[in-house]
Enzyme design. Structure first.
Site: not given
Length: 295
Positions: A20, A103, A105, A124, A151, A200
């Protein structure tokens, strides 16, 4: 107009569970990115092919350069200053102390040097994630409704439009950005049905077009500033998480991918899942900005 000039190829065979946060750091002439689930920050120098990694103290979604040196890292426990020379992490701010299952991201820096980042439910499922902005006084300000998986964000070339993604919902949103950083006029920019892949991380190029990785979609997509699908670039792996523009002319695209969803049979079918990929395009990306506000 088709902008793709080459096919995606693996440039680092990592097999990352969840690659990521790719970002081209101009002062370093290198691509930095993370593997969230392996608690790793990675650096790839395309000129020398040197690959370097650091271990983070927890899950790490992004590492973005700070003006004057070092990085801001987005950890499960909040923002931290990361010193690549010593490998140390110094806590800066925890935007959600009451949400231990969340968390950090994904993140970006706007033209003013302000840090924007998203949080999400680590399982999730629960809609507990938000888009946040680091304020000048070092506090964190929530600037979106709640989603289970956020995202982005990403900014238009002039910094006046902010894009962010509700990944499970399949929506990319656009918002107007005021001078003080507050958001307004949230609207749907693009909708992607789940059967086509989950949108994403978004990234914006110099033409103002929005790129998004497709998780379980085997591709990245490029949308016009009006939200029209312009191009789809196919990959040999199913989970593309985000792209970044780099290289001397910002026309080399780097893409992080993931394999955490892959069964043994899936890995046989896509052995490069979780690798770092690159391909070339005709339209460059935007020069990166270093974090200078609130640090």
């Amino acid at each position: 107009m088709t902008v793709q000039r080459s096919e995606p190829v693996s440039v680092w065979h990592l097999g990352a569970p969840l690659g990521e946060g790719p970002v081209w750091v101009q002062r370093d002439r290198a691509l930095w990115f993370t593997d969230i689930k392996s608690h790793r920050i990675h650096r790839f120098d395309p000129a020398t092919q040197v690959k370097t990694s650091w271990e983070a103290p927890d899950q790490v979604g992004f590492a973005l350069p700070i003006a004057g040196g070092g990085f801001v890292a987005g950890l499960k426990t909040g923002l931290a200053r990361f010193d690549e020379r010593s490998g140390s992490f110094t806590p800066l701010a925890d935007p959600e102390p009451g949400l231990p299952d969340n968390r950090l991201n994904d993140g970006t820096v706007d033209p003013h040097g302000r840090l924007w980042f998203g949080t999400m439910d680590d399982h999730e499922a629960a809609e507990t994630g938000s888009i946040w902005r680091l304020h000048a006084d070092g506090s964190c300000v929530a600037e979106s409704p709640n989603y289970s998986i956020t995202n982005g964000p990403a900014l238009s070339p002039d910094g006046r439009i902010l894009y962010h993604t509700d990944t499970l919902g399949g929506f990319i949103y656009a918002c107007d950005v005021a001078e003080d950083g507050t958001l307004s006029n949230r609207r749907v920019f693009a909708t992607i049905p789940n059967e086509e892949g989950y949108p994403d991380g978004p990234t914006v190029d110099a033409a103002g077009c929005v790129w998004t990785g497709l998780y379980k979609g085997w591709a990245v997509r490029r949308y016009s500033p009006a939200g029209e699908l312009l191009e789809t670039i196919r990959f040999p792996v199913s989970a593309i998480t985000k792209i970044a523009f780099g290289g001397r002319d910002l026309k080399t695209v780097f893409a992080t991918t993931a394999n955490k969803h892959c069964s043994p049979a899936d890995l046989e079918a896509e052995p490069r899942a979780g690798d770092l990929f690159s391909f070339d395009v005709d339209v460059p990306g935007l020069p990166g900005v270093e974090v200078s506000v609130g640090i």
